[in-house]
Motif scaffolding. Sequence first.
Motif, PDB file in Angstrom:
ATOM      1  N   PRO A 121       0.812  -1.231   0.000  1.00  0.00           N
ATOM      2  CA  PRO A 121       0.000   0.000   0.000  1.00  0.00           C
ATOM      3  C   PRO A 121       0.840   1.274   0.000  1.00  0.00           C
ATOM      4  O   PRO A 121       0.726   2.120   0.890  1.00  0.00           O
ATOM      5  N   ASN A 148      -4.485  -2.055  10.708  1.00  0.00           N
ATOM      6  CA  ASN A 148      -3.990  -2.398   9.374  1.00  0.00           C
ATOM      7  C   ASN A 148      -4.171  -3.874   9.062  1.00  0.00           C
ATOM      8  O   ASN A 148      -4.327  -4.716   9.952  1.00  0.00           O
ATOM      9  N   ASP A 149      -4.108  -4.179   7.769  1.00  0.00           N
ATOM     10  CA  ASP A 149      -4.085  -5.567   7.312  1.00  0.00           C
ATOM     11  C   ASP A 149      -2.769  -6.200   7.752  1.00  0.00           C
ATOM     12  O   ASP A 149      -1.733  -5.544   7.793  1.00  0.00           O
ATOM     13  N   PHE A 192       0.279  -5.759   5.603  1.00  0.00           N
ATOM     14  CA  PHE A 192       0.782  -4.389   5.452  1.00  0.00           C
ATOM     15  C   PHE A 192       1.733  -3.994   6.578  1.00  0.00           C
ATOM     16  O   PHE A 192       2.391  -2.958   6.512  1.00  0.00           O
ATOM     17  N   LEU A 225      -6.581   0.695   7.659  1.00  0.00           N
ATOM     18  CA  LEU A 225      -5.841   0.542   6.401  1.00  0.00           C
ATOM     19  C   LEU A 225      -5.920  -0.941   6.050  1.00  0.00           C
ATOM     20  O   LEU A 225      -5.108  -1.748   6.500  1.00  0.00           O
ATOM     21  N   LEU A 226      -6.921  -1.295   5.269  1.00  0.00           N
ATOM     22  CA  LEU A 226      -7.195  -2.693   4.958  1.00  0.00           C
ATOM     23  C   LEU A 226      -7.244  -2.895   3.446  1.00  0.00           C
ATOM     24  O   LEU A 226      -7.386  -1.934   2.680  1.00  0.00           O
ATOM     25  N   ARG A 227      -7.111  -4.138   3.047  1.00  0.00           N
ATOM     26  CA  ARG A 227      -7.201  -4.437   1.615  1.00  0.00           C
ATOM     27  C   ARG A 227      -8.558  -4.004   1.083  1.00  0.00           C
ATOM     28  O   ARG A 227      -9.595  -4.216   1.723  1.00  0.00           O
ATOM     29  N   THR A 228      -8.538  -3.432  -0.097  1.00  0.00           N
ATOM     30  CA  THR A 228      -9.770  -2.891  -0.681  1.00  0.00           C
ATOM     31  C   THR A 228     -10.832  -3.961  -0.848  1.00  0.00           C
ATOM     32  O   THR A 228     -12.027  -3.690  -0.693  1.00  0.00           O
ATOM     33  N   THR A 264     -13.433  -4.047   4.898  1.00  0.00           N
ATOM     34  CA  THR A 264     -13.460  -2.786   4.144  1.00  0.00           C
ATOM     35  C   THR A 264     -14.839  -2.538   3.564  1.00  0.00           C
ATOM     36  O   THR A 264     -15.382  -1.423   3.651  1.00  0.00           O
ATOM     37  N   SER A 286      -8.876   5.261  -1.511  1.00  0.00           N
ATOM     38  CA  SER A 286      -9.016   3.871  -1.946  1.00  0.00           C
ATOM     39  C   SER A 286      -8.342   3.689  -3.301  1.00  0.00           C
ATOM     40  O   SER A 286      -8.420   4.571  -4.169  1.00  0.00           O
ATOM     41  N   ALA A 329      -5.347  -0.897  -1.303  1.00  0.00           N
ATOM     42  CA  ALA A 329      -5.752  -0.600   0.071  1.00  0.00           C
ATOM     43  C   ALA A 329      -6.774   0.527   0.116  1.00  0.00           C
ATOM     44  O   ALA A 329      -6.846   1.370  -0.785  1.00  0.00           O
ATOM     45  N   THR A 330      -7.541   0.525   1.197  1.00  0.00           N
ATOM     46  CA  THR A 330      -8.541   1.560   1.428  1.00  0.00           C
ATOM     47  C   THR A 330      -8.374   2.104   2.843  1.00  0.00           C
ATOM     48  O   THR A 330      -8.134   1.334   3.785  1.00  0.00           O
TER      49      THR A 330
END
Length: 493
Positions: free
Chosen positions: A371, A388-389, A392, A445-448, A453, A467, A471-472
């Motif tokens: 990201p 966060n994911d 990441f 801050l996670l995967r889109t 998310t 986004s 990531a979003t």
Amino acid sequence: MTLSVTHTEAIAPPGRALLPLWVGAGVYALLLVAGNRLLNDPDTLWQITVGQWIIDHRAVPTVDVYSFTMRGAPWISTQWLAQVAYAAAYGLAGWSGPVVLAAAAIALGFALFARALRRHLRDSTTLLFVVAAFLLCLPHLLARPHVLAFPILVAWIAGLIRAADRKEAPPAALALLIALWANLHGGFVFGLFFIAPAALDALVNAEAAARRGLALRWAMFAALALAASCCTPYGWNALLAAQKILSLGQALPLIVEWKATDFQGFGPFEICLLLAIGFALVHGLELPAVRILMLLGLLHLALAQARAAELLALVGPLVIAAPLARQFGTAPLPAAGARASLASVVMVALGAGTLASLSILDYAPNMRGTPVAAVTELKKLNLTRVLNDYDFGGYLISTGVAPFIDGRTELYGETFFVDHNAASGLMEPDNLFRLLKDYDIEATLLRTQSAATRLLDHVDGWQKVYSDGIATIHLRKPGARRTAEPAVAIDGN
């Protein structure tokens, strides 16, 4: 297909006598050309960051200084020496440094592997094992601490097996390897455990009158190796750290490299396994009972954990090499002259090739799943508590952002890791809202494409502020209202 392990040459040509060198040179050249593949793991980023911290502070970490969820909690880095090596290499030559370092260590490991096998087997058979081992190790050939320990793994196991073949105890000097291994990677625990089956094999095959003395010598070596493994800045805590990783329980199967081997696709593991079984059936391969137990134990590890395939690949052939030679007949390979001069020429050529490649090839981590743009935007918000994911976390550490979680799973523990996984995947939606509340999360801050998310897109109090395809970012904003109702499936549609 007929396997022949008999040497017919009276004197091996110098070129063939240098087979281990050719293997090492070939592996090194291949990895140098495909160097960016070694940088395909985000953990490399935080490993280098930790290494640089150790260099800057001239000390090893004893508590977490990176995350905001575990800051100040006890944490040690049993890979500190490898991390320092990678950081120093990066400081010296940029990303070329870790690539060259990792490639050299892997190449040396395979050269030692070929050398150990060639004591018993014909060149063609040795090469067959080398190719199979390389294919099985390939998914895990990354610029991470474990590959720097490859040469030690091979030399250690070869030393134990050679002592067992001779019905002797290993030389005390071999314990120096475990001391180095313990500072490079936590896999040294496997090396310690392997002393037991090697000792048993030696005792079973020794004369009855010699067993008591031999058992005592093996026990003394085991005690020496155990003491040597504590020669780290952390002392015996390095052993406890390894135990902590293995006791992660439900968390381990959730990490890709710790998952059980998947046979849904027809890959190198299945191919090699089927070929090995077929060969054993066709040729009536016979192995001593203890060697069978060793091989089955390695196979179990490889099936239970995908990352253990490298142990089966590099240790398994060493275990069966001598029995293969005895069953099919072999003689030691006579020494050949001109080795030193040829070796020098090859080494000079490799050095020149390395310098030439560094001026041509451009090494850099694969950022396709990283990201980068999202973190740039996140930093503008000046936030300190971001959920966060998991994947990441390493990049966040390398950019100076305190993560919620990262690849140091042993720091966070089983419960924390499982809760985070259940929250981000919405296996237990309540977990997500509990974590957001309990840790006073300011943004995510996670995967889109993650379920969490998509849910936050429809939750009051959370606003999507950035986004992209990776990531979003959702920002906690009390006045924010959902922009759309969650999609509800009716009658399976």
